[in-house]
Structures are given as C-alpha cells and as structure tokens.
Design an enzyme around this catalytic site. Structure first.
Site, short mmCIF file in Angstrom:
data_model
loop_
_atom_site.label_atom_id
_atom_site.label_comp_id
_atom_site.label_asym_id
_atom_site.label_seq_id
_atom_site.Cartn_x
_atom_site.Cartn_y
_atom_site.Cartn_z
N ASN A 26 2.52 2.91 10.80
CA ASN A 26 1.78 3.41 11.97
C ASN A 26 2.14 2.51 13.14
O ASN A 26 2.57 1.37 12.94
CB ASN A 26 0.27 3.37 11.71
CG ASN A 26 -0.22 2.01 11.30
OD1 ASN A 26 0.09 1.52 10.21
ND2 ASN A 26 -0.95 1.35 12.17
N MET A 62 -2.08 -7.13 6.40
CA MET A 62 -3.20 -7.85 5.79
C MET A 62 -2.80 -8.51 4.46
O MET A 62 -3.64 -8.69 3.58
CB MET A 62 -4.37 -6.89 5.53
CG MET A 62 -4.82 -6.11 6.75
SD MET A 62 -6.11 -4.91 6.35
CE MET A 62 -6.12 -3.89 7.82
N SER A 63 -1.53 -8.83 4.31
CA SER A 63 -1.11 -9.36 2.99
C SER A 63 0.16 -10.18 3.11
O SER A 63 0.51 -10.67 4.18
CB SER A 63 -0.85 -8.18 2.04
OG SER A 63 0.31 -7.47 2.45
N ALA A 108 2.87 -2.41 3.80
CA ALA A 108 2.71 -1.43 4.88
C ALA A 108 2.20 -2.21 6.09
O ALA A 108 1.35 -3.09 5.93
CB ALA A 108 1.68 -0.38 4.46
N HIS A 157 -5.92 -8.60 -1.86
CA HIS A 157 -6.05 -8.93 -0.43
C HIS A 157 -7.31 -9.76 -0.22
O HIS A 157 -8.30 -9.61 -0.95
CB HIS A 157 -6.20 -7.64 0.40
CG HIS A 157 -5.13 -6.62 0.17
ND1 HIS A 157 -5.15 -5.72 -0.86
CD2 HIS A 157 -3.99 -6.36 0.87
CE1 HIS A 157 -4.07 -4.94 -0.80
NE2 HIS A 157 -3.36 -5.31 0.23
N SER A 174 0.83 -1.21 0.00
CA SER A 174 0.00 0.00 0.00
C SER A 174 0.86 1.25 0.00
O SER A 174 1.73 1.42 0.86
CB SER A 174 -0.87 0.04 1.26
OG SER A 174 -1.97 -0.80 1.11
N TYR A 193 -9.49 -9.35 2.03
CA TYR A 193 -10.65 -8.52 2.41
C TYR A 193 -11.34 -7.89 1.20
O TYR A 193 -12.45 -7.38 1.32
CB TYR A 193 -10.26 -7.44 3.43
CG TYR A 193 -9.28 -6.40 2.91
CD1 TYR A 193 -9.68 -5.39 2.04
CD2 TYR A 193 -7.95 -6.43 3.29
CE1 TYR A 193 -8.79 -4.45 1.55
CE2 TYR A 193 -7.05 -5.49 2.82
CZ TYR A 193 -7.47 -4.50 1.94
OH TYR A 193 -6.59 -3.58 1.45
N GLU A 194 -10.68 -7.93 0.03
CA GLU A 194 -11.36 -7.42 -1.18
C GLU A 194 -12.42 -8.41 -1.65
O GLU A 194 -13.18 -8.11 -2.58
CB GLU A 194 -10.33 -7.17 -2.28
CG GLU A 194 -9.38 -6.03 -1.96
CD GLU A 194 -8.28 -5.87 -3.00
OE1 GLU A 194 -8.53 -5.27 -4.06
OE2 GLU A 194 -7.16 -6.36 -2.74
N HIS A 252 -3.22 1.18 -4.66
CA HIS A 252 -2.83 0.00 -5.46
C HIS A 252 -3.32 0.26 -6.90
O HIS A 252 -4.50 0.06 -7.20
CB HIS A 252 -3.46 -1.27 -4.90
CG HIS A 252 -2.90 -1.67 -3.56
ND1 HIS A 252 -1.93 -2.63 -3.40
CD2 HIS A 252 -3.16 -1.18 -2.33
CE1 HIS A 252 -1.62 -2.74 -2.11
NE2 HIS A 252 -2.37 -1.86 -1.44
N HIS A 306 -6.03 4.45 6.97
CA HIS A 306 -5.35 4.17 5.70
C HIS A 306 -4.60 5.40 5.19
O HIS A 306 -3.57 5.26 4.53
CB HIS A 306 -6.38 3.67 4.68
CG HIS A 306 -5.78 3.09 3.42
ND1 HIS A 306 -4.83 2.10 3.44
CD2 HIS A 306 -6.00 3.38 2.11
CE1 HIS A 306 -4.50 1.79 2.19
NE2 HIS A 306 -5.19 2.56 1.37
#
Ligand SMILES: O=P(O)(O)O[C@@H]1C[C@H](O)[C@@H](CO)O1
Length: 294
Positions: free
Chosen positions: A247, A223-224, A120, A90, A37, A92-93, A68, A261
């Site tokens: 973060n 998440m990836s 990230a 991902h 990301s 979650y998509e 992306h 995000h």
C-alpha cells in the site's frame, strides 16, 4: 544490573526447542525464510515437507495475526535444505521482543547460515507503487531508539558479541544476486532498493508520521523484520531482506486513502507467484556462508 524482569530465554531453553526439532525432522536447513503478512504461500514451494504447528513445538510463541498461519515448514528448495516460518511474531501482539525473535536463535542452533526475511510494508518513497518489491539495504529501528532492542539484557557470548555491528546488516552480495535474478526474470520494472523503518504498530501511521519518516530517510514502513535481522546478525547469519510494497503510505491531507490489512493481504496474493519465483532463484544461487562467525 538487570534485576527481576525476565529479559530473554536461557541458552538451555533455546537448546530444548532446537534439540526437539532436530529429533523430529531429518532436515538440516542452511537457509531460513520468514514470511511476511500474506506471504505465507512462499512455504508451499518447498519440496519434501515436514510441517510443525507452532503450538506443537516446545517454547514456540503462537501466531495471532490473520495472514500468519503459525506453521514451521522444513523442506528443500532447488535441492537446498530450508526452513520457512509461515507466520512471524510482532511486538503489537503483546510479545516481549525476545519472544518475537526467538525463532532466529533456534534456526542458528539448527545450523542455519542465511536468513531471508520478507514483509509487507507501506511505501513512503513517492516513486514506489503498490506491488513493488523493495530490496532492503538498511533499516531505521524506531523501537530500538526507545531502548526496545532484542539484544537488551545480559549478552550470551555463545550467540554473539555484546556490541554487534549493523552497518553491514543486509548482505551486499545477496542484494546483487537478487538484482541479477530480478533482471533475468523481467522484474526490473517493479524492483526497488531502499530503507525499511520499523514501528511498533498495530495502528497504521498518521499523515504527519509518514511525512516525518520520509524526511528521516525511510522508503518503506512496517511493523517487523528489524528485530529478527538484529538477532540474526548478532549470531553471524547472513541476511537478505525484502519488502513487498502492499500500500502507499498516506502523505497528503487531501487523500481519501486509508491503510488497511485487507489491502495488505490482497497485494500479497497478487504478487505471490513472482515472489516465489524470485526467492526460488535466489536460494538456488546462495553459496555456503564462509564468513560464519558464530
Ligand atoms: O509481518 P509483516 O511485517 O509482513 O506484517 C505487516 C505489518 C503488520 O503486521 C501487518 C499490517 O497489515 O502487515
């Protein structure tokens, strides 16, 4: 044994995409770079580019996340042929895991030997600061614990073994090279090495979840990446991974911080030039992979 439900692409489906790309570019990449990301700018450092929109490539999924771009960029970096994913997929998509990892097997069929995966991530380790670069030395695969592993389903021996080893997933020599590169560039102050934990997302973690992950040994959460790494190792690629700590994970009930995000993308922009320099030098130092098992 695996009735009805589609559990992946067939070898022939992968071949259609790989053959289409081979017919539409003269590049023959040995190195693939997957941009996390906000890190898509990494692709801009490739020379002699040939760019494909994901929507133009047969069978390719589409990027749906801000940060992306959804472009596959072929080119050379320090004289080496590379392919760069400006945008990954991902869970979650809404993609099944075998779609998330689809490009990795395509890269294998194109002849790629080494995968450089970037992401990230939120920093769980209290020593980590926003902007740190963490070399990934190992991972925790939370969706995998629940059975969501990209290798679930019939195993195609043309790609790899039914039960691949993961204790050596992140290549030690490439991590060593990255440390040397970082030292030479004066980046040692913000270089870390640690364990990345993947969750399904898209909601960020609760405070209790962050504290649990830290106790389990994770230094960063995202998440990836892990799904891609498993498929890359399965088909014999060497893997180098890094997380940009965009973060700090919120670990304290008195904290006012909230993961978002926009902060993730902003940290990516701020570290872009150093990441580009580091990846460039790393690619320059990568030797052909003699342990190729696929
Ligand atoms: O593709 P990566 O893992 O770099 O993206 C991270 C995880 C989420 O997609 C997003 C959250 O800001 O960034």
């Amino acid at each position: 044994m695996f009735p009805e439900q589609k559990l992946g692409y067939t070898y022939e489906e992968y071949k259609v995409t790989a053959d289409w790309l081979l017919a539409n570019t003269e590049h023959r990449p040995l190195i693939a770079i997957i941009c996390g990301s906000g890190l898509g700018g990494l692709a801009e450092i490739l020379k002699d580019q040939k760019v494909f929109s994901y929507s133009d490539i047969p069978n390719f999924p589409q990027s749906t996340v801000h940060g992306h771009a959804g472009r596959l960029v072929f080119g050379t970096l320090k004289g080496k042929s590379c392919v760069c994913m400006q945008g990954r997929f991902h869970l979650y998509e809404g993609y099944p895991i075998w779609k998330v990892t689809f490009p990795i097997r395509i890269f294998r069929l194109l002849g790629v030997e080494t995968a450089i995966v970037t992401n990230a991530a939120g920093g769980l380790n209290e020593d980590y600061k926003v902007g740190d670069i963490m070399l990934i030395k190992d991972h925790l695969n939370m969706p995998g614990f629940a059975g969501n592993n990209p290798l679930v389903g019939p195993n195609d021996e043309r790609f790899g073994l039914r039960f691949p080893c993961m204790s050596d997933a992140y290549d030690r020599d490439l991590r060593k090279l990255a440390k040397t590169v970082a030292r030479d560039l004066g980046y040692s102050d913000f270089l870390k090495e640690g364990v990345y934990c993947v969750l399904g997302g898209p909601s960020f973690e609760t405070i209790a979840e962050c504290n649990m992950l830290k106790r389990l040994g994770a230094d960063a959460v995202g998440m990836s990446t892990v799904h891609e790494v498993i498929v890359a190792r399965h088909c014999g690629m060497r893997v180098f991974g890094l997380s940009l700590i965009t973060n700090k994970a919120v670990m304290d009930y008195n904290s006012e911080s909230k993961a978002n995000h926009e902060e993730v993308l902003q940290t990516g922009r701020e570290r872009a030039s150093q990441l580009e320099e580091m990846i460039s030098r790393l690619v320059e130092g990568i030797e052909p992979n003699n342990n190729n098992v696929c």
